[in-house]
Design a protein around this motif. Structure first.
Motif, PDB file in Angstrom:
ATOM      1  N   ARG A  55     -19.633 140.632  94.768  1.00  0.00           N
ATOM      2  CA  ARG A  55     -18.380 141.220  95.235  1.00  0.00           C
ATOM      3  C   ARG A  55     -18.015 142.526  94.535  1.00  0.00           C
ATOM      4  N   PRO A  56     -18.063 142.618  93.208  1.00  0.00           N
ATOM      5  CA  PRO A  56     -17.680 143.889  92.563  1.00  0.00           C
ATOM      6  C   PRO A  56     -18.663 145.018  92.815  1.00  0.00           C
ATOM      7  N   LYS A  57     -19.854 144.681  93.268  1.00  0.00           N
ATOM      8  CA  LYS A  57     -20.912 145.678  93.439  1.00  0.00           C
ATOM      9  C   LYS A  57     -20.918 146.318  94.826  1.00  0.00           C
ATOM     10  N   LEU A  58     -20.254 145.669  95.793  1.00  0.00           N
ATOM     11  CA  LEU A  58     -20.435 146.069  97.191  1.00  0.00           C
ATOM     12  C   LEU A  58     -19.103 146.261  97.912  1.00  0.00           C
ATOM     13  N   ALA A  81     -14.026 133.761  95.111  1.00  0.00           N
ATOM     14  CA  ALA A  81     -15.225 134.583  94.920  1.00  0.00           C
ATOM     15  C   ALA A  81     -15.127 135.930  95.610  1.00  0.00           C
ATOM     16  N   GLY A  82     -14.232 136.047  96.600  1.00  0.00           N
ATOM     17  CA  GLY A  82     -14.047 137.339  97.255  1.00  0.00           C
ATOM     18  C   GLY A  82     -14.517 137.432  98.685  1.00  0.00           C
ATOM     19  N   SER A  83     -14.612 136.297  99.369  1.00  0.00           N
ATOM     20  CA  SER A  83     -14.985 136.312 100.790  1.00  0.00           C
ATOM     21  C   SER A  83     -13.898 137.013 101.602  1.00  0.00           C
ATOM     22  N   ASP A  84     -14.298 137.681 102.668  1.00  0.00           N
ATOM     23  CA  ASP A  84     -13.335 138.334 103.564  1.00  0.00           C
ATOM     24  C   ASP A  84     -13.145 137.561 104.864  1.00  0.00           C
ATOM     25  N   ILE A  85     -14.261 137.173 105.465  1.00  0.00           N
ATOM     26  CA  ILE A  85     -14.245 136.333 106.659  1.00  0.00           C
ATOM     27  C   ILE A  85     -14.921 135.019 106.276  1.00  0.00           C
TER      28      ILE A  85
END
Length: 223
Positions: A55-58, A81-85
């Motif tokens: 997540r922090p990389k992309l 964790a940072g999921s969007d969909i």
């Protein structure tokens, strides 16, 4: 609008960050993360720690596909964790509307997926509550399978029903056997989000691969 979502399941896991960054730079619209629990499907793949590490990389939409029996149990991990969909399976053990409410309450976009044997009509009551429907064009659980062209009527039925409900902005995603030859077929049926794994990651030039796939789909989708 056609969106391309490369499946990192087909990437070289030893170089996952590098390959993912290259795919993003090549023009991907989102990255597809296949999550398998070894129970809902007979395989085990990526989990929330992988999403959290990438997540922090992309700077791209994380399109997370939960092929798991109990999505409600693991949902908080994938949200954190940072999921969007977050797409769950209609056939999972949890109540679909409870899962939809939980994803929505977490501020994430909601997708619902159906296996090949699940009729389109099964999810019609959910269309107004989700942002995306994922039609599996192979049996979930393994990459590199042959595209099932008998899924095309299902895509068309879902698009027609969504339009009839006034849900013209519904994304219809397809996953399984998507390549240059099959992209026009699913796009003509009404799909606008294409998950592609081995057909993209096996190419030397990711940008050329994405462009070719996108153009093939766009020409058919516009007709």
């Amino acid at each position: 609008m056609i969106k391309i979502s490369p499946s990192i399941l087909a990437s070289d896991f030893a170089n996952l960050e590098r390959e993912s960054k290259t795919m993003v730079a090549a023009g991907a619209d989102m990255l597809h993360v296949d999550v398998m629990d070894g129970h809902f499907v007979p395989n085990i793949s990526l989990g929330a720690p992988v999403v959290a590490a990438l997540r922090p990389k992309l700077p791209i939409t994380f399109d997370v596909h939960l092929m798991i029996t109990n999505p409600l149990q693991y949902l908080p991990d994938f949200v954190k964790a940072g999921s969007d969909i977050i797409t769950f399976h209609y056939e999972s053990d949890d109540d679909p509307r409870e899962v939809i409410r939980a994803i929505r309450a977490a501020g994430k976009r909601v997708g619902v997926s159906v296996k090949p044997k699940t009729p389109a009509q099964e999810i019609f009551p959910l269309l107004e509550e989700v942002d995306m429907v994922l039609v599996m064009t192979v049996e979930p659980g393994f990459g590199g399978q042959k595209f099932m062209d008998d899924m095309l009527p299902k895509i068309r039925q879902i698009r027609e029903k969504a339009n009839a409900l006034g849900k013209t902005d519904l994304d219809i995603q397809v996953d399984g056997g998507i390549a240059d030859a099959t992209a026009p077929l699913v796009a003509a049926a009404g799909a606008n989000v294409l998950v592609a794994g081995s057909s993209l990651f096996r190419q030397d030039d990711y940008a050329a691969g994405i462009l070719k796939l996108r153009r093939a789909a766009e020409e058919a989708y516009a007709k």
